[in-house]
Design a protein around this motif. Structure first.
Motif, PDB file in Angstrom:
ATOM      1  N   VAL A 137     -40.806 -47.558  -9.554  1.00 25.54           N
ATOM      2  CA  VAL A 137     -40.232 -48.446 -10.554  1.00 25.54           C
ATOM      3  C   VAL A 137     -40.471 -49.902 -10.165  1.00 25.54           C
ATOM      4  O   VAL A 137     -40.800 -50.734 -11.009  1.00 25.54           O
ATOM      5  CB  VAL A 137     -38.725 -48.177 -10.714  1.00 25.54           C
ATOM      6  N   CYS A 138     -40.324 -50.213  -8.878  1.00 24.34           N
ATOM      7  CA  CYS A 138     -40.582 -51.567  -8.372  1.00 24.34           C
ATOM      8  C   CYS A 138     -41.749 -51.480  -7.387  1.00 24.34           C
ATOM      9  O   CYS A 138     -41.553 -51.479  -6.167  1.00 24.34           O
ATOM     10  CB  CYS A 138     -39.330 -52.116  -7.687  1.00 24.34           C
ATOM     11  N   PRO A 139     -42.983 -51.379  -7.894  1.00 19.20           N
ATOM     12  CA  PRO A 139     -44.120 -50.972  -7.064  1.00 19.20           C
ATOM     13  C   PRO A 139     -44.579 -51.983  -6.026  1.00 19.20           C
ATOM     14  O   PRO A 139     -45.415 -51.657  -5.188  1.00 19.20           O
ATOM     15  CB  PRO A 139     -45.223 -50.712  -8.094  1.00 19.20           C
ATOM     16  N   TRP A 159     -36.073 -56.843  -0.852  1.00 20.75           N
ATOM     17  CA  TRP A 159     -35.853 -55.789   0.131  1.00 20.75           C
ATOM     18  C   TRP A 159     -34.931 -54.707  -0.430  1.00 20.75           C
ATOM     19  O   TRP A 159     -33.805 -54.985  -0.843  1.00 20.75           O
ATOM     20  CB  TRP A 159     -35.239 -56.365   1.405  1.00 20.75           C
ATOM     21  N   LEU A 160     -35.410 -53.465  -0.431  1.00 18.23           N
ATOM     22  CA  LEU A 160     -34.649 -52.334  -0.935  1.00 18.23           C
ATOM     23  C   LEU A 160     -34.398 -51.351   0.203  1.00 18.23           C
ATOM     24  O   LEU A 160     -35.325 -50.977   0.918  1.00 18.23           O
ATOM     25  CB  LEU A 160     -35.406 -51.619  -2.056  1.00 18.23           C
ATOM     26  N   VAL A 161     -33.155 -50.918   0.354  1.00 19.54           N
ATOM     27  CA  VAL A 161     -32.819 -49.949   1.387  1.00 19.54           C
ATOM     28  C   VAL A 161     -32.722 -48.549   0.792  1.00 19.54           C
ATOM     29  O   VAL A 161     -32.133 -48.353  -0.266  1.00 19.54           O
ATOM     30  CB  VAL A 161     -31.482 -50.303   2.069  1.00 19.54           C
ATOM     31  N   ILE A 166     -39.673 -42.929  -5.696  1.00 14.02           N
ATOM     32  CA  ILE A 166     -39.273 -43.212  -7.072  1.00 14.02           C
ATOM     33  C   ILE A 166     -38.890 -44.679  -7.204  1.00 14.02           C
ATOM     34  O   ILE A 166     -39.185 -45.338  -8.200  1.00 14.02           O
ATOM     35  CB  ILE A 166     -38.125 -42.278  -7.496  1.00 14.02           C
ATOM     36  N   MET A 167     -38.292 -45.212  -6.183  1.00 10.21           N
ATOM     37  CA  MET A 167     -37.866 -46.610  -6.197  1.00 10.21           C
ATOM     38  C   MET A 167     -39.048 -47.561  -6.037  1.00 10.21           C
ATOM     39  O   MET A 167     -39.152 -48.545  -6.775  1.00 10.21           O
ATOM     40  CB  MET A 167     -36.845 -46.836  -5.090  1.00 10.21           C
ATOM     41  N   ALA A 168     -39.946 -47.292  -5.076  1.00 11.08           N
ATOM     42  CA  ALA A 168     -40.945 -48.318  -4.741  1.00 11.08           C
ATOM     43  C   ALA A 168     -42.262 -47.756  -4.230  1.00 11.08           C
ATOM     44  O   ALA A 168     -42.869 -48.334  -3.322  1.00 11.08           O
ATOM     45  CB  ALA A 168     -40.359 -49.285  -3.722  1.00 11.08           C
ATOM     46  N   ALA A 189     -32.008 -48.698  -8.921  1.00 15.52           N
ATOM     47  CA  ALA A 189     -32.199 -49.643  -7.820  1.00 15.52           C
ATOM     48  C   ALA A 189     -33.545 -50.351  -7.960  1.00 15.52           C
ATOM     49  O   ALA A 189     -33.659 -51.560  -7.696  1.00 15.52           O
ATOM     50  CB  ALA A 189     -32.119 -48.911  -6.485  1.00 15.52           C
ATOM     51  N   GLY A 190     -34.564 -49.611  -8.377  1.00 14.52           N
ATOM     52  CA  GLY A 190     -35.877 -50.225  -8.609  1.00 14.52           C
ATOM     53  C   GLY A 190     -35.840 -51.230  -9.743  1.00 14.52           C
ATOM     54  O   GLY A 190     -36.458 -52.304  -9.660  1.00 14.52           O
TER      55      GLY A 190
END
Length: 660
Positions: free
Chosen positions: A233-235, A166-168, A219-221, A426-427
């Motif tokens: 980055v973290c697809p 889980w990414l915020v 960009i992160m996910a 973060a990713g």
């Protein structure tokens, strides 16, 4: 019909069916019926940038060569591995692929037809931050080969994140219904801080042009391999959105957004943007500290944040063109619970806006506007009359969709800032936690620091960019190698994040950081080592400076070090602050003639990561330098706090003490 005849009949029928289907047993044509025969396993789907293979090693007679018909140009026979191998470059469909196999006994057989469908991300080829092959991103200049985060190496190994990571994204408006975000988003856990507590809701906004949060999230996910736009980055990580910046940003809301029990990684792509020291509420830092140490089932949640875009007078407000930036001025970023990220351009240099500081951890691509130098490709608010990319855009042909590659203006090529370097890291953290879910927050920081790539080895020492130098004083050190062998730079931290190397290390990682210790009072969090009641005069306009020492009795392997300092001075902008470790490593925590507008400095904190891995025991030397004439002052008090590891075995087990 007797059993033998039935068996022969069924075998003949099966052979006929396989021949007609071009299937696993080898298709018709070529060679004697008694020649080697086997069943190649051909996967019907493939992904852009992910290694694809067809194993031919199971043949009872070795394969010596293969001729491929109607197949992809990227697929070729490897005579050593006995596999057809290759990496797809873009979306394609091959519906009638066959291959003729020659065996070591001279016989041949044909196999097929087979079908392969390749899934891609159509704009990934322009994402130099993921793979830099010298693209120009529709700007007027090109990037430099290899100046990227090496994420393909992680993705190709199968490390793409998962729905359990889980990414915020804490930002303003975030369009989680964007085609690149909706699959990876969870609206039920998202928060809209413009609503009443508990703030549950879609993180939307009335500002139609606010694309920032959407770009950060993508960009992160951004979803990978969906035959659309970009790749994150973290697809395969899961996104939660908080539109904190659209709210009144109270302390209670700050604490709320750092309190989720579900979140593994928090991304804060914002800061105070000031040339003054900005205080941080102690209750907020206490919450961040608690989650960093005890979140994620006591492995620790990760907080990633941008260094700031305040270099060379970008601070705004009361700041002026002389302000040269210091990421420590945002006092929340002077604590080691945050991974502070600076930005580089597509050529591997520090971005022109990126705020430097001794508190940096790593750097990542941040772009440079997309006009004269490449920006970053990111998701945008859909529609050519809102968001960032618009019909009337002038940065480049992509922004206005003049080249036909940005239908309905769903994407931008101009994302620029440390705001976009931060979600990149973060990713990567999301990938690390997928590769090894047992990593602690300390392990993650260790892996990032150890695998980061130092950039521009000749970057520094440099003189003051505006010419305000001081005789006998080095304004900026450049790369410093400490006694533990770590290289550190106030522009880059430990260097450019390397996702491939970090993931590889994470998969085989065994922690050696030891018992976690903080040199502080466990109840008040006050540092154990301090000096007060001082009145040390600071020589005016002199490189000699004023010095003092504190002896640390703790023998820790340093992970971060913070000093807290009080100085009475009529022009704090003149002052530089240096700290030298017992082993002789010097870190500049504040540069002289920086343009900081404060007069007196009261209990300001400065974090340095330059001493990573060194021993804390011994005399630490503080030096304060006045770099300009006419104003004077004195050092009143200072203290040191160390976060580090100390191995201690009890009954063969490591004992851990957390001061929560």
């Amino acid at each position: 019909m007797n059993a033998l005849r039935v068996k022969f009949y069924l075998l003949s029928l099966l052979t006929s069916v396989l021949s007609a289907c071009g299937g696993g047993g080898g298709g018709g044509g070529g060679g004697d019926p008694s020649s080697p025969s086997f069943s190649p396993s051909v996967k019907s789907s493939a992904k852009q940038d992910i290694a694809y293979s067809i194993d031919l090693s199971s043949a009872n007679v070795p394969v010596t060569s293969v001729s491929i018909l109607n197949g992809p140009s990227w697929l070729a026979f490897n005579s050593t591995t006995k596999q057809l191998e290759g990496t797809p470059t873009g979306a394609a469909a091959f519906s009638n692929m066959t291959f003729d196999v020659t065996f070591s006994d001279g016989s041949t057989k044909s196999y097929g037809p087979y079908s392969i469908t390749v899934m891609d991300d159509s704009l990934k080829q322009y994402q130099w931050n993921l793979k830099n092959s010298g693209q120009n991103g529709f700007s007027s200049s090109s990037g430099t080969l290899g100046m990227d985060i090496n994420v393909d190496a992680a993705h190709s190994s199968g490390t793409v994140g998962s729905s359990s990571i889980w990414l915020v994204v804490s930002d303003g408006r975030i369009d989680l219904n964007h085609e690149e975000l909706t699959v990876n988003s969870d609206l039920s856990l998202s928060r809209n801080y413009t609503l009443a507590s508990p703030y549950t809701g879609n993180p939307t906004s009335s500002n139609d042009n606010d694309y920032h949060g959407t770009a950060v999230a993508s960009i992160m996910a951004a979803v990978g391999w969906n035959n659309k736009g970009i790749r994150g980055v973290c697809p395969s990580c899961k996104l939660i959105g908080y539109n904190f910046l659209d709210s009144d940003q109270t302390v209670s809301k700050q604490i709320s957004q750092a309190s989720s029990s579900s979140v593994y990684v928090y991304n804060y792509s914002y800061g105070v943007g000031t040339c003054e020291f900005s205080p941080v509420d102690s209750s907020y830092i206490s919450q961040v500290r608690f989650n960093a140490l005890a979140g994620r089932y006591y492995n620790g949640s990760l907080f990633v944040t941008s260094a700031g875009n305040d270099y060379a007078g970008n601070g705004g407000g009361s700041c002026n063109f002389t302000y040269l930036g210091n990421s420590n001025l945002d006092q929340s970023k002077s604590y080691p619970y945050f991974i502070v990220v600076s930005a580089i351009d597509a050529q591997g240099f520090a971005a022109t806006y990126s705020t430097p500081g001794s508190n940096l951890w790593v750097s990542a691509p941040g772009g440079e506007g997309g006009q004269t130098k490449p920006g970053l490709f990111a998701a945008d608010i859909e529609g050519c009359s809102e968001g960032h990319s618009k019909t009337e855009a002038t940065e480049n042909l992509f922004e206005s969709n003049s080249n036909g590659l940005n239908a309905n203006c769903k994407y931008t090529s101009t994302a620029t800032g440390t705001s976009f370097a931060s979600p990149t890291v973060a990713g990567v953290v999301g990938l690390l936690l997928f590769a090894n879910s047992w990593l602690t927050w300390r392990d993650v920081k260790y892996i990032l620091a150890t695998t980061a790539k130092p950039l521009q080895p000749s970057a520094g020492p440099t003189s003051h960019p505006l010419g305000y130098n001081l005789s006998g004083h080095t304004y900026q050190q450049g790369w410093v190698t400490n006694s533990a062998g770590y290289k550190f730079h106030n522009w880059y931290g430990f260097g450019l994040v390397d996702a491939g190397a970090a993931v590889l290390m994470a998969k085989n990682y065994s922690s050696n950081l030891g018992e976690f210790v903080i040199t502080e009072d466990p109840k008040s969090y006050a540092p154990l080592y301090s000096k007060t009641g001082l009145a040390i005069s600071i020589p005016d306009n002199s490189a000699t400076g004023a010095s003092d020492q504190i002896y640390l009795r703790h023998n820790l392997k340093i992970e971060s070090l913070q000093i807290t300092l009080s100085i009475d001075h009529t022009a704090s902008s003149d002052l530089g602050v240096e700290l030298t470790s017992p082993s002789g490593t010097k870190s500049i925590l504040m540069n002289i003639n920086s343009g900081i507008t404060a007069t007196n400095l009261s209990s300001i904190s400065l974090l340095s990561n330059a001493f990573y891995g060194e021993s804390s025991m011994g005399n630490w030397t503080l030096k304060v330098i006045d770099g300009a004439a006419a104003d004077t002052g004195t050092i009143k008090a200072w203290s040191i706090k160390v976060w580090g590891g100390k191995a201690r075995k009890i009954s063969g087990l490591l004992s851990f003490e957390l001061n929560l």
